[in-house]
Scaffold this active site. Structure first.
Site, PDB file in Angstrom:
ATOM      1  N   CYS A 102      14.070   9.707   8.732  1.00 28.50           N
ATOM      2  CA  CYS A 102      14.091   9.412  10.166  1.00 28.50           C
ATOM      3  C   CYS A 102      15.500   9.195  10.697  1.00 28.50           C
ATOM      4  CB  CYS A 102      13.218   8.195  10.432  1.00 28.50           C
ATOM      5  SG  CYS A 102      13.467   6.936   9.197  1.00 28.50           S
ATOM      6  N   GLU A 142       9.788  14.837  16.204  1.00 29.98           N
ATOM      7  CA  GLU A 142      10.304  14.702  14.843  1.00 29.98           C
ATOM      8  C   GLU A 142       9.664  15.772  13.953  1.00 29.98           C
ATOM      9  OE1 GLU A 142       9.349  11.104  12.547  1.00 29.98           O
ATOM     10  OE2 GLU A 142      11.494  10.928  12.157  1.00 29.98           O
ATOM     11  N   LYS A 174       0.886  -1.174   0.000  1.00 25.70           N
ATOM     12  CA  LYS A 174       0.000   0.000   0.000  1.00 25.70           C
ATOM     13  C   LYS A 174       0.918   1.215   0.000  1.00 25.70           C
ATOM     14  CE  LYS A 174      -1.638   2.974   2.181  1.00 25.70           C
ATOM     15  NZ  LYS A 174      -1.258   4.391   1.916  1.00 25.70           N
ATOM     16  N   GLU A 185       9.270   0.532  11.320  1.00 26.59           N
ATOM     17  CA  GLU A 185      10.404   1.463  11.332  1.00 26.59           C
ATOM     18  C   GLU A 185       9.788   2.848  11.413  1.00 26.59           C
ATOM     19  OE1 GLU A 185      12.574   4.134  10.639  1.00 26.59           O
ATOM     20  OE2 GLU A 185      12.754   3.479   8.540  1.00 26.59           O
TER      21      GLU A 185
HETATM   22  P1  NAD Z   1       2.287   8.469   7.860  1.00 28.44           P
HETATM   23  O1  NAD Z   1       3.035   7.737   8.901  1.00 28.44           O
HETATM   24  O2  NAD Z   1       0.877   8.822   8.118  1.00 28.44           O
HETATM   25  O3  NAD Z   1       2.282   7.669   6.458  1.00 28.44           O
HETATM   26  C1  NAD Z   1       2.929   6.453   6.246  1.00 28.44           C
HETATM   27  C2  NAD Z   1       1.983   5.466   5.585  1.00 28.44           C
HETATM   28  O4  NAD Z   1       0.951   5.115   6.498  1.00 28.44           O
HETATM   29  C3  NAD Z   1       1.262   5.989   4.348  1.00 28.44           C
HETATM   30  O5  NAD Z   1       1.196   4.966   3.363  1.00 28.44           O
HETATM   31  C4  NAD Z   1      -0.144   6.277   4.851  1.00 28.44           C
HETATM   32  O6  NAD Z   1      -1.135   6.199   3.856  1.00 28.44           O
HETATM   33  C5  NAD Z   1      -0.326   5.171   5.853  1.00 28.44           C
HETATM   34  N1  NAD Z   1      -1.359   5.393   6.851  1.00 28.44           N
HETATM   35  C6  NAD Z   1      -1.763   6.566   7.394  1.00 28.44           C
HETATM   36  N2  NAD Z   1      -2.758   6.343   8.271  1.00 28.44           N
HETATM   37  C7  NAD Z   1      -2.978   5.020   8.309  1.00 28.44           C
HETATM   38  C8  NAD Z   1      -3.864   4.189   9.047  1.00 28.44           C
HETATM   39  N3  NAD Z   1      -4.727   4.678   9.930  1.00 28.44           N
HETATM   40  N4  NAD Z   1      -3.818   2.861   8.854  1.00 28.44           N
HETATM   41  C9  NAD Z   1      -2.939   2.319   7.977  1.00 28.44           C
HETATM   42  N5  NAD Z   1      -2.087   3.066   7.240  1.00 28.44           N
HETATM   43  C10 NAD Z   1      -2.084   4.403   7.415  1.00 28.44           C
HETATM   44  O7  NAD Z   1       3.101   9.729   7.456  1.00 28.44           O
HETATM   45  P2  NAD Z   1       2.546  11.207   7.256  1.00 28.44           P
HETATM   46  O8  NAD Z   1       1.305  11.493   8.016  1.00 28.44           O
HETATM   47  O9  NAD Z   1       2.516  11.473   5.828  1.00 28.44           O
HETATM   48  O10 NAD Z   1       3.715  11.983   7.969  1.00 28.44           O
HETATM   49  C11 NAD Z   1       3.591  12.353   9.327  1.00 28.44           C
HETATM   50  C12 NAD Z   1       4.906  12.290  10.026  1.00 28.44           C
HETATM   51  O11 NAD Z   1       5.354  10.929  10.063  1.00 28.44           O
HETATM   52  C13 NAD Z   1       6.042  13.022   9.363  1.00 28.44           C
HETATM   53  O12 NAD Z   1       6.015  14.377   9.604  1.00 28.44           O
HETATM   54  C14 NAD Z   1       7.208  12.322   9.981  1.00 28.44           C
HETATM   55  O13 NAD Z   1       7.486  12.874  11.246  1.00 28.44           O
HETATM   56  C15 NAD Z   1       6.733  10.912  10.119  1.00 28.44           C
HETATM   57  N6  NAD Z   1       7.215  10.056   9.005  1.00 28.44           N
HETATM   58  C16 NAD Z   1       8.245   9.243   9.261  1.00 28.44           C
HETATM   59  C17 NAD Z   1       8.749   8.451   8.245  1.00 28.44           C
HETATM   60  C18 NAD Z   1       9.904   7.546   8.476  1.00 28.44           C
HETATM   61  O14 NAD Z   1      10.585   7.180   7.532  1.00 28.44           O
HETATM   62  N7  NAD Z   1      10.163   7.125   9.688  1.00 28.44           N
HETATM   63  C19 NAD Z   1       8.205   8.502   6.984  1.00 28.44           C
HETATM   64  C20 NAD Z   1       7.107   9.331   6.745  1.00 28.44           C
HETATM   65  C21 NAD Z   1       6.636  10.097   7.785  1.00 28.44           C
END
Ligand code: NAD
Length: 494
Positions: free
Chosen positions: A288, A389, A179, A254
């Site tokens: 990260c 973060e 996904k 992660e």
């Molecule tokens: P997120 O964590 O929401 O997104 C990651 C994935 O999770 C996406 O594919 C998203 O569609 C999915 N997702 C979101 N809500 C979900 C749910 N309820 N159930 C299942 N899947 C779900 O990232 P974001 O909101 O775009 O970013 C927010 C913060 O997350 C960023 O500002 C950053 O601090 C952190 N982040 C960290 C990483 C990392 O590599 N560790 C990567 C992206 C974001």
């Protein structure tokens, strides 16, 4: 009619076929450099996830489930070669989708092939143990694939993060539903084409981009999924864990980081300055692993703040498609707003804004999501800009006096992913690295990711490890087989 989008993909990749979404939609992807839509792609809904999970389960029962490990390895090698061949093209698309400078996406995607080669080499070395019992009994373990893996991946490095899950999962004999993130659907579609071209059996890998709250949440809760592999925010990981609890899904997560990058006053100052000034800003701050907290021993502190300021001001921020650009835009509007909000929080908390701290509105950049590289000095570790973060090009510089204090500050967050330290004292290198509670400590270097090195974190940074032989443990379960040679079973109730 003129094509209004530079990239169009109106089908999902499910069961080895390109299919129309059943209850998803066609959604526009925004180019963060211009703020304008550039791609139109299919997003999956709940019924599409159902279909993909069914296909992944069917594939386990088909030729894939019976395939010899050496044949799986051969397919992985084919995929590796295709990734190498297509890397320059896919890197360009990734730069449109997430705004990472072309120099970074090119380097990232080119090295992804190494993951497929590495895990191809591991596919036929997943061995069990012979366990000594007694003369009548033979017992041994084999490691069997967990089954169907749901991979939920973010937007900051869509194909690298997926590759770190896909390569070991395929080596182990699992199948997968990916996904991909709503902000960056394009490059995983391109990977789906390579998977098809490599000749993997139908349904082994399924690619369904979609909204987190719809497709992601449905995949996380799906009873047909055995394991979830996720990268992203720890709060989403907690939601995913709750959703997966119904059938006790295995998880590997992660999540975020707030890496301490520590400079002791005996360090090679030039090299340490190179590292801290790079590791805080690369990926537009959206990684990260970055050294977002720079801890500097007091004697060096003012000099280091000045050096980092000068370097931050010389960084070329702008069009990420230009090979000379260092810093591109933030990937999406909400991330831009989050970064700007944290800059305000830092100011309000009393940290000293040394440079940066604003959105770029110069002609040509005004509709994109650009933020100037930002340096805060005199930061205390209890400030929110040191604890949370930000995921933008913002570093927090914190002074310290003694080694013990540096360790205390380094460990004083809820995260525990990576850390860096700079010292010429070998004893100190060992002492400090063994006292820091992170999955990786880099000494006199920073941010080396490699398929051979296990990667993951303590505390809120995650569960489990990607890469290295450890990753195969995440996609297999040990099974005991015990055989009585005599086959005698005396009846105890006689
Ligand atoms: P997120 O964590 O929401 O997104 C990651 C994935 O999770 C996406 O594919 C998203 O569609 C999915 N997702 C979101 N809500 C979900 C749910 N309820 N159930 C299942 N899947 C779900 O990232 P974001 O909101 O775009 O970013 C927010 C913060 O997350 C960023 O500002 C950053 O601090 C952190 N982040 C960290 C990483 C990392 O590599 N560790 C990567 C992206 C974001």
């Amino acid at each position: 009619m003129d094509q209004p989008f530079a990239y169009v993909q109106d089908k999902l990749f499910i069961g080895g076929e390109w299919v129309d979404p059943l209850d998803g939609e066609q959604a526009a992807s925004i180019d963060p450099t211009t703020g304008a839509p550039w791609a139109m792609t299919a997003f999956g809904g709940k019924r599409d996830i159902d279909r993909a999970v069914d296909a992944a389960n069917a594939a386990l029962k088909g030729p894939w489930g019976r395939m010899a490990p050496t044949e799986r390895a051969a397919l992985l090698r084919k995929l590796a070669a295709l990734v190498e061949e297509n890397a320059p093209r896919i890197a360009k698309l990734e730069t449109y989708d997430n705004g990472r400078p072309l120099r970074e996406t090119s380097a990232n995607i080119a090295i992804e092939a190494q993951w497929y080669y590495y895990f191809a080499g591991m596919a036929d070395k997943i061995e069990g143990r012979m366990i000594p019992m007694n003369q009548d009994t033979v017992a041994y373990t084999t490691r069997v694939p967990i089954g169907v893996v749901g991979a939920i991946v973010p937007w900051n490095a869509p194909t690298l993060v997926t590759t770190m899950k896909l390569a070991p999962a395929l080596a182990a004999g699992c199948t997968m539903v990916v996904k991909s993130a709503e902000h960056t659907p394009v490059t995983m579609y391109e990977f789906a084409k390579l998977i098809e071209q490599a000749g993997f059996p139908k349904g082994v890998v399924n690619v369904v981009p979609g909204y987190g709250a719809v497709a992601g949440a449905h995949l996380a809760a799906h009873p047909g999924v055995d394991k979830l592999a996720f990268t992203g925010d720890h709060r989403i990981a907690q939601d995913i864990m709750r959703a997966g609890a119904a059938n006790l899904k295995r998880v590997s997560f992660e999540c975020g980081g707030k890496a301490p990058h520590i400079v002791f006053d005996d360090a090679d100052i030039e090299q340490a300055t190179n590292a801290v000034s790079h590791a805080g800003f690369m990926a537009c701050g959206q990684s990260c692993t970055l050294g977002s907290r720079i801890l500097v021993q007091r004697k060096l502190y003012d000099r280091m703040v000045e050096e980092v300021r000068q370097r931050a001001e010389k960084l070329r921020v702008g069009n990420p498609h230009e090979p000379t650009t260092h810093i591109g835009p933030q990937t999406h509007r909400a991330q831009l707003e989050k970064t700007l909000r944290y800059i305000e929080i830092g100011r309000a908390e009393g940290a000293e804004l040394v440079t940066g701290g604003r959105r770029l509105t110069e002609p040509g950049l005004e509709n994109g999501y650009f933020v100037t590289p930002t340096v805060f000095a005199n930061v205390r570790n209890d400030m929110r800009i040191a604890q949370e973060e930000i995921f933008g090009p913002v570093v927090a510089m914190i002074p310290f006096d003694e080694e013990e204090e540096a360790i205390e500050i380094a460990n004083g967050t809820e995260y525990g992913l990576t850390a860096g330290l700079w010292t010429r004292d070998l004893g100190r290198a060992h002492r400090v690295s063994s006292a820091i509670k992170t999955g990786t400590v880099w000494v006199n270097t920073f941010r080396i990711l490699d398929p051979r090195l296990p990667y993951g974190g303590f505390k809120l940074s995650g569960i489990g490890r990607e890469n290295g032989p450890e990753a195969l443990q995440e996609y297999t379960e040990p099974r005991v087989t015990m055989i009585s040679l005599s086959g005698k079973y005396p009846y105890p109730y006689a």
